[in-house]
Design a protein around this motif. Sequence first.
Motif, PDB file in Angstrom:
ATOM      1  N   MET A   1     -86.418  37.380  41.786  1.00 13.82           N
ATOM      2  CA  MET A   1     -86.932  38.750  41.133  1.00 13.82           C
ATOM      3  C   MET A   1     -85.160  39.447  41.553  1.00 13.82           C
ATOM      4  N   LYS A   2     -84.900  39.051  40.323  1.00 13.23           N
ATOM      5  CA  LYS A   2     -83.207  39.717  39.622  1.00 13.23           C
ATOM      6  C   LYS A   2     -83.712  41.623  39.835  1.00 13.23           C
ATOM      7  N   SER A   3     -82.237  41.882  40.708  1.00 13.69           N
ATOM      8  CA  SER A   3     -81.834  42.715  41.025  1.00 13.69           C
ATOM      9  C   SER A   3     -81.885  44.380  39.246  1.00 13.69           C
ATOM     10  N   THR A   4     -82.751  45.109  39.104  1.00 11.72           N
ATOM     11  CA  THR A   4     -82.496  45.372  37.550  1.00 11.72           C
ATOM     12  C   THR A   4     -82.582  47.178  37.797  1.00 11.72           C
ATOM     13  N   LEU A   5     -81.325  47.414  38.844  1.00 13.60           N
ATOM     14  CA  LEU A   5     -81.232  48.623  39.987  1.00 13.60           C
ATOM     15  C   LEU A   5     -79.227  49.151  38.852  1.00 13.60           C
ATOM     16  N   GLY A   6     -79.361  50.010  38.935  1.00  9.71           N
ATOM     17  CA  GLY A   6     -78.180  51.078  38.071  1.00  9.71           C
ATOM     18  C   GLY A   6     -77.226  50.849  39.408  1.00  9.71           C
ATOM     19  N   GLN A   7     -76.754  52.532  39.382  1.00  6.78           N
ATOM     20  CA  GLN A   7     -75.461  52.234  40.463  1.00  6.78           C
ATOM     21  C   GLN A   7     -75.785  52.782  40.952  1.00  6.78           C
ATOM     22  N   SER A   8     -76.812  53.304  41.252  1.00  6.46           N
ATOM     23  CA  SER A   8     -77.438  53.974  42.003  1.00  6.46           C
ATOM     24  C   SER A   8     -77.439  53.781  43.395  1.00  6.46           C
ATOM     25  N   ILE A   9     -79.081  52.548  43.736  1.00  8.88           N
ATOM     26  CA  ILE A   9     -79.332  52.343  44.945  1.00  8.88           C
ATOM     27  C   ILE A   9     -79.800  50.507  43.842  1.00  8.88           C
ATOM     28  N   LEU A  10     -78.881  49.793  45.357  1.00  7.64           N
ATOM     29  CA  LEU A  10     -79.236  48.420  44.414  1.00  7.64           C
ATOM     30  C   LEU A  10     -80.627  47.846  45.537  1.00  7.64           C
ATOM     31  N   PHE A  11     -80.452  48.190  47.023  1.00  7.39           N
ATOM     32  CA  PHE A  11     -81.527  47.888  47.943  1.00  7.39           C
ATOM     33  C   PHE A  11     -81.488  48.700  48.788  1.00  7.39           C
ATOM     34  N   GLN A  12     -82.410  49.163  49.482  1.00  7.48           N
ATOM     35  CA  GLN A  12     -82.289  50.078  51.002  1.00  7.48           C
ATOM     36  C   GLN A  12     -83.931  50.249  52.157  1.00  7.48           C
ATOM     37  N   SER A  13     -84.226  50.620  52.152  1.00  6.15           N
ATOM     38  CA  SER A  13     -85.258  49.561  53.862  1.00  6.15           C
ATOM     39  C   SER A  13     -84.331  50.005  54.052  1.00  6.15           C
ATOM     40  N   ASN A  14     -85.750  50.540  55.648  1.00  4.90           N
ATOM     41  CA  ASN A  14     -85.802  50.345  57.208  1.00  4.90           C
ATOM     42  C   ASN A  14     -86.258  49.311  57.666  1.00  4.90           C
ATOM     43  N   PHE A  15     -87.041  48.521  56.694  1.00 10.08           N
ATOM     44  CA  PHE A  15     -87.974  47.093  56.216  1.00 10.08           C
ATOM     45  C   PHE A  15     -89.111  47.598  57.525  1.00 10.08           C
ATOM     46  N   GLU A  16     -89.627  49.261  57.230  1.00 10.96           N
ATOM     47  CA  GLU A  16     -90.758  48.806  57.629  1.00 10.96           C
ATOM     48  C   GLU A  16     -92.268  49.127  56.483  1.00 10.96           C
ATOM     49  N   ASN A  17     -91.515  49.341  55.849  1.00 10.28           N
ATOM     50  CA  ASN A  17     -92.796  48.528  54.252  1.00 10.28           C
ATOM     51  C   ASN A  17     -93.477  47.207  54.073  1.00 10.28           C
ATOM     52  N   ILE A  18     -92.314  46.324  54.786  1.00 12.09           N
ATOM     53  CA  ILE A  18     -91.960  44.893  54.695  1.00 12.09           C
ATOM     54  C   ILE A  18     -93.985  44.529  55.620  1.00 12.09           C
ATOM     55  N   ASN A  19     -94.635  43.957  54.402  1.00 21.23           N
ATOM     56  CA  ASN A  19     -96.083  43.648  55.257  1.00 21.23           C
ATOM     57  C   ASN A  19     -95.435  41.718  55.931  1.00 21.23           C
ATOM     58  N   PHE A  20     -96.795  42.007  57.050  1.00 19.06           N
ATOM     59  CA  PHE A  20     -96.401  40.581  57.926  1.00 19.06           C
ATOM     60  C   PHE A  20     -97.669  39.566  57.107  1.00 19.06           C
ATOM     61  N   THR A  21     -97.277  39.283  55.484  1.00 20.44           N
ATOM     62  CA  THR A  21     -97.864  38.689  54.811  1.00 20.44           C
ATOM     63  C   THR A  21     -98.086  36.796  55.471  1.00 20.44           C
ATOM     64  N   THR A  22     -97.116  36.769  56.885  1.00 21.71           N
ATOM     65  CA  THR A  22     -96.544  34.972  56.928  1.00 21.71           C
ATOM     66  C   THR A  22     -96.235  35.777  58.702  1.00 21.71           C
ATOM     67  N   PRO A  23     -96.057  34.768  59.364  1.00 21.63           N
ATOM     68  CA  PRO A  23     -95.720  35.576  60.194  1.00 21.63           C
ATOM     69  C   PRO A  23     -93.947  35.425  60.671  1.00 21.63           C
TER      70      PRO A  23
END
Length: 296
Positions: A1-23
Amino acid sequence: MKSTLGQSILFQSNFENINFTTPDSLPAGWKKLDADSNFFGVGKSWAVRDTTQILGGDTTVNRPRAHSGRKSLHISWFAGKGGGYVSNDWVWTDSLNIHGGDSLIFWSLLGNTNGISYYVDSVQIWICSSQSVTGAHTHLSTIISNLDTIANDWTEHTYNLSQFSGQRIFIAFRYYLPVQEALWCNIDDMIIGNRSGSIGVQNQSANIPNQFLLSQNFPNPFNPVTNITYSIKSGSYVSLKIFDASGKEVSTLVDGKVAAGRYEIKFDASELSSGIYFYTLQVNTLSETRRMMLLK
């Protein structure tokens, strides 16, 4: 997946919403490599983990730590087994299109803390042209834990990425310990982009909104930049994502804790094809989706 954001936020996370789909779950588009190929480290390398997870041994020492919430990006000394075994484990972000003024910002906890025996940890930060060891071309920094048994605590790190403006890069974190007894590395509350205003987005009003609201993007149709405005009446976990017509997620604009207010985010779709897209705002149990059209 390529980044498609402008100059404000490219990535922002506190990792709380990362689902444990794998270990060993990671954010979408991220990749990792166990370069030491140590069979003891299978399942112990870089991953988003919950603070209740136990990787073996002492239940206090081997539980991941989080700066906020209950999850963080974590690696254990078990990845290399410790002692004379080498730890050499990489994790790469998704691709990032860097603009002037962008920064890498995150919190980290390495090494022993009060009540834990003496250990030393280090993590290297690399700028890469691909998600591979051979693509690593600029060593941005090495973070080394303090030697004092009570001196290590959560620390915020900020690195200016302006020297890479106009480039498409990947950021790598390398947990490399050739001989030392080690403990862990915990990384949390990460932002990549321009944090001007309120963590990279513009808070449009000092007044606290009285409702949850997702406005229609403007302009719409657009080519290739549009603005998305939303309001929340209390500090909450916020997720704002873009999907194509097939339902595939193509970008994440917000993924973390946001204070009450009205926010405007610039979305740059210069790398996407013309068509219908949907953007979804989720705040706790509330969710709203709107449609937008990209015309090139």
